[in-house]
Design a protein around this motif. Sequence first.
Motif, PDB file in Angstrom:
ATOM      1  N   ILE A   1       0.840  -1.188   0.000  1.00 32.31           N
ATOM      2  CA  ILE A   1       0.000   0.000   0.000  1.00 32.31           C
ATOM      3  C   ILE A   1       0.884   1.249   0.000  1.00 32.31           C
ATOM      4  O   ILE A   1       1.942   1.272   0.630  1.00 32.31           O
ATOM      5  CB  ILE A   1      -0.961  -0.011   1.215  1.00 32.31           C
ATOM      6  N   ASP A   2       0.449   2.279  -0.719  1.00 30.40           N
ATOM      7  CA  ASP A   2       1.191   3.538  -0.758  1.00 30.40           C
ATOM      8  C   ASP A   2       1.030   4.283   0.566  1.00 30.40           C
ATOM      9  O   ASP A   2      -0.087   4.430   1.076  1.00 30.40           O
ATOM     10  CB  ASP A   2       0.673   4.433  -1.893  1.00 30.40           C
TER      11      ASP A   2
ATOM     12  N   SER B   1      -4.633   3.895   0.389  1.00 24.29           N
ATOM     13  CA  SER B   1      -3.407   4.603   0.746  1.00 24.29           C
ATOM     14  C   SER B   1      -3.368   4.770   2.258  1.00 24.29           C
ATOM     15  O   SER B   1      -4.388   4.602   2.939  1.00 24.29           O
ATOM     16  CB  SER B   1      -3.338   5.983   0.093  1.00 24.29           C
ATOM     17  N   ILE B   2      -2.194   5.121   2.767  1.00 22.89           N
ATOM     18  CA  ILE B   2      -2.043   5.451   4.185  1.00 22.89           C
ATOM     19  C   ILE B   2      -1.553   6.885   4.289  1.00 22.89           C
ATOM     20  O   ILE B   2      -0.634   7.297   3.585  1.00 22.89           O
ATOM     21  CB  ILE B   2      -1.044   4.508   4.884  1.00 22.89           C
TER      22      ILE B   2
ATOM     23  N   ILE C   1      -5.724   4.401   7.189  1.00 21.66           N
ATOM     24  CA  ILE C   1      -5.909   3.695   5.922  1.00 21.66           C
ATOM     25  C   ILE C   1      -7.107   4.308   5.210  1.00 21.66           C
ATOM     26  O   ILE C   1      -8.221   4.329   5.740  1.00 21.66           O
ATOM     27  CB  ILE C   1      -6.122   2.194   6.136  1.00 21.66           C
ATOM     28  N   VAL C   2      -6.852   4.827   4.015  1.00 21.34           N
ATOM     29  CA  VAL C   2      -7.888   5.515   3.240  1.00 21.34           C
ATOM     30  C   VAL C   2      -8.311   4.649   2.062  1.00 21.34           C
ATOM     31  O   VAL C   2      -7.483   4.230   1.258  1.00 21.34           O
ATOM     32  CB  VAL C   2      -7.364   6.864   2.698  1.00 21.34           C
ATOM     33  N   GLU C   3      -9.596   4.346   1.985  1.00 24.20           N
ATOM     34  CA  GLU C   3     -10.156   3.683   0.809  1.00 24.20           C
ATOM     35  C   GLU C   3     -10.545   4.776  -0.176  1.00 24.20           C
ATOM     36  O   GLU C   3     -11.399   5.607   0.116  1.00 24.20           O
ATOM     37  CB  GLU C   3     -11.377   2.860   1.195  1.00 24.20           C
TER      38      GLU C   3
ATOM     39  N   LEU D   1       4.400   0.239   1.845  1.00 26.62           N
ATOM     40  CA  LEU D   1       4.381  -0.556   3.073  1.00 26.62           C
ATOM     41  C   LEU D   1       3.571  -1.827   2.855  1.00 26.62           C
ATOM     42  O   LEU D   1       2.689  -1.877   1.999  1.00 26.62           O
ATOM     43  CB  LEU D   1       3.750   0.242   4.224  1.00 26.62           C
ATOM     44  N   LYS D   2       3.864  -2.838   3.651  1.00 29.39           N
ATOM     45  CA  LYS D   2       3.073  -4.070   3.654  1.00 29.39           C
ATOM     46  C   LYS D   2       2.212  -4.065   4.915  1.00 29.39           C
ATOM     47  O   LYS D   2       2.732  -4.001   6.026  1.00 29.39           O
ATOM     48  CB  LYS D   2       3.984  -5.301   3.632  1.00 29.39           C
TER      49      LYS D   2
END
Length: 204
Positions: free
Chosen positions: A71-72, A112-113, A132-134, A95-96
């Motif tokens: 994830i970015d 994204s984070i 954490i953004v959807e 990141l994982k």
Amino acid sequence: MKLKYKYCLDTLNSILNFKPTHTDIAKIINVSANALSNRLSNDGYLKKDEIKKIEQFYNTSFVEETDLIDIDFYPEDFGCFNKNRFIFSKNKKSLKIPKKCFENFSKLKHYSIITAQGDTMNPYIKDRDKLIVEHWCGGQIIDNRVYVFCFNNEIFTKRLVNNIDQIAIKSDNEIYPIRFINKKEITSFIVIGQIVGLLRNLKN
């Protein structure tokens, strides 16, 4: 369940973007740093109760590699509003993150984070928490969910309520009043995404 100590350190490094020291882990599980150093040298294991303490402290979980999502991560600048659309920053890392950290994870969605700033969403979100953004794909705003949005070239993280001719912007911290966006101002308002997970103790 028990896991090799080395695997746990490597997993924390992937998830947190830094590797805790033997001393850090020793304080969490109440053993000596030397004992943990020996476990690493001997390819030793962590016990079930030790694993649980580490997971609780770092607000994460140890999972198999197949359950980790790339994830970015935007450490500071998420992006900007330009010509009626949101442009994501080029300053990002990868990141994982375990699937368990997501609310209703879907391979069809983009995530994204970002880093929270300020105290307006206390106690739910604290300053420097990682969110954490959807990413938003349009549709109806779900009342009282937490969204990241851009308004007048500023980025906010707030609860939104969709009224007939206004959008109410609510902070969890009661010292901040409810604000309203008139739907006539919608050209300067864009929803970026919905918060679907929170990571605490995650360092940049």
